[in-house]
Design a protein around this motif. Structure first.
Motif, PDB file in Angstrom:
ATOM      1  N   THR A   1       0.831  -1.201   0.000  1.00  0.00           N
ATOM      2  CA  THR A   1       0.000   0.000   0.000  1.00  0.00           C
ATOM      3  C   THR A   1       0.868   1.255   0.000  1.00  0.00           C
ATOM      4  O   THR A   1       0.608   2.201  -0.749  1.00  0.00           O
ATOM      5  CB  THR A   1      -0.941   0.005   1.221  1.00  0.00           C
ATOM      6  N   LEU A   2       1.910   1.263   0.826  1.00  0.00           N
ATOM      7  CA  LEU A   2       2.808   2.422   0.874  1.00  0.00           C
ATOM      8  C   LEU A   2       3.546   2.602  -0.449  1.00  0.00           C
ATOM      9  O   LEU A   2       3.727   3.731  -0.912  1.00  0.00           O
ATOM     10  CB  LEU A   2       3.789   2.277   2.036  1.00  0.00           C
TER      11      LEU A   2
ATOM     12  N   LEU B   1      -6.448   3.925  -1.200  1.00  0.00           N
ATOM     13  CA  LEU B   1      -5.455   2.948  -0.748  1.00  0.00           C
ATOM     14  C   LEU B   1      -5.625   2.648   0.744  1.00  0.00           C
ATOM     15  O   LEU B   1      -5.553   1.485   1.166  1.00  0.00           O
ATOM     16  CB  LEU B   1      -4.043   3.447  -1.038  1.00  0.00           C
ATOM     17  N   ILE B   2      -5.858   3.702   1.527  1.00  0.00           N
ATOM     18  CA  ILE B   2      -6.058   3.504   2.965  1.00  0.00           C
ATOM     19  C   ILE B   2      -7.313   2.684   3.216  1.00  0.00           C
ATOM     20  O   ILE B   2      -7.310   1.757   4.028  1.00  0.00           O
ATOM     21  CB  ILE B   2      -6.121   4.857   3.695  1.00  0.00           C
TER      22      ILE B   2
ATOM     23  N   GLU C   1      -0.806  11.364  -4.079  1.00  0.00           N
ATOM     24  CA  GLU C   1      -1.739  11.650  -2.992  1.00  0.00           C
ATOM     25  C   GLU C   1      -3.206  11.523  -3.382  1.00  0.00           C
ATOM     26  O   GLU C   1      -4.059  11.299  -2.531  1.00  0.00           O
ATOM     27  CB  GLU C   1      -1.487  13.057  -2.445  1.00  0.00           C
ATOM     28  N   GLU C   2      -3.519  11.689  -4.662  1.00  0.00           N
ATOM     29  CA  GLU C   2      -4.935  11.645  -5.058  1.00  0.00           C
ATOM     30  C   GLU C   2      -5.567  10.269  -4.835  1.00  0.00           C
ATOM     31  O   GLU C   2      -6.781  10.142  -4.736  1.00  0.00           O
ATOM     32  CB  GLU C   2      -5.139  12.098  -6.507  1.00  0.00           C
ATOM     33  N   TYR C   3      -4.753   9.217  -4.740  1.00  0.00           N
ATOM     34  CA  TYR C   3      -5.276   7.864  -4.499  1.00  0.00           C
ATOM     35  C   TYR C   3      -5.082   7.416  -3.050  1.00  0.00           C
ATOM     36  O   TYR C   3      -5.390   6.281  -2.704  1.00  0.00           O
ATOM     37  CB  TYR C   3      -4.594   6.859  -5.424  1.00  0.00           C
ATOM     38  N   GLU C   4      -4.597   8.306  -2.210  1.00  0.00           N
ATOM     39  CA  GLU C   4      -4.282   7.952  -0.825  1.00  0.00           C
ATOM     40  C   GLU C   4      -5.503   7.432  -0.073  1.00  0.00           C
ATOM     41  O   GLU C   4      -5.442   6.404   0.593  1.00  0.00           O
ATOM     42  CB  GLU C   4      -3.705   9.163  -0.093  1.00  0.00           C
ATOM     43  N   SER C   5      -6.630   8.103  -0.191  1.00  0.00           N
ATOM     44  CA  SER C   5      -7.839   7.700   0.516  1.00  0.00           C
ATOM     45  C   SER C   5      -8.294   6.302   0.098  1.00  0.00           C
ATOM     46  O   SER C   5      -8.630   5.470   0.939  1.00  0.00           O
ATOM     47  CB  SER C   5      -8.951   8.715   0.258  1.00  0.00           C
TER      48      SER C   5
ATOM     49  N   ARG D   1       1.151   4.016  -2.899  1.00  0.00           N
ATOM     50  CA  ARG D   1       0.906   5.428  -2.592  1.00  0.00           C
ATOM     51  C   ARG D   1       2.016   6.294  -3.180  1.00  0.00           C
ATOM     52  O   ARG D   1       1.765   7.357  -3.731  1.00  0.00           O
ATOM     53  CB  ARG D   1       0.832   5.592  -1.074  1.00  0.00           C
ATOM     54  N   ARG D   2       3.261   5.829  -3.076  1.00  0.00           N
ATOM     55  CA  ARG D   2       4.392   6.578  -3.651  1.00  0.00           C
ATOM     56  C   ARG D   2       4.276   6.628  -5.173  1.00  0.00           C
ATOM     57  O   ARG D   2       4.554   7.655  -5.780  1.00  0.00           O
ATOM     58  CB  ARG D   2       5.717   5.938  -3.243  1.00  0.00           C
TER      59      ARG D   2
END
Length: 147
Positions: free
Chosen positions: A15-16, A30-31, A24-28, A19-20
């Motif tokens: 996941t991390l 992914l979390i 950031e636009e896919y962060e939510s 995210r890299r």
């Protein structure tokens, strides 16, 4: 380290890494995906524990003796309450962290710990059971009218 812990660690690393790569636009998303996997893991562990506890209770009933209870409520009730709060902690933590960062996360966990501490101290299982017993009595009384 348990095999399940290793799987979750791999999922977190993936996941991390994603995210890299994605930004950031896919962060939510992914979390949410990672938390869903954690929730599935917790749910399967709880299911396994509940099945084990039920099997132990069935063995005790088959032997004809009553399970021992501590301070009025059974271990299963306390364990169940703790597991429910831990399952609910996952989305609540995410909500608190997303909306208020670290202070939101700390307030969320303070509430979770507080609810569990009050439950452990006061043994709400006994009171809930008394309420259920009294409601059964009232249902018996009201069934006289149905005859």
């Amino acid at each position: 380290m348990d095999a399940h812990d290793a799987d979750l660690k791999k999922e977190l690393d993936a996941t991390l890494h994603a995210r890299r790569d994605l930004g950031e636009e896919y962060e939510s998303a992914l979390i949410d995906s990672f938390l869903e996997k954690v929730e599935q893991q917790v749910t399967s562990t709880v299911d396994r524990q509940v099945r084990r506890q039920l099997a132990q209770q069935q063995m005790v009933v088959a032997r004809g003796s009553r399970p021992q209870e501590h301070s009025g409520d059974s271990w299963g009730e306390r364990f169940g309450f703790g597991m429910v709060t831990m399952i609910l902690a996952i989305p609540l933590s995410a909500i608190g962290a997303v909306n208020a960062d670290l202070p939101g996360l700390l307030v969320t966990w303070a509430g979770i710990v507080g609810v569990n501490a009050v439950h452990a101290k006061h043994g709400w299982g006994r009171f809930a059971r008394r309420g259920a017993d009294s409601s059964r009595e009232s249902r018996r009384d009201s069934s006289d009218w149905e005859d």
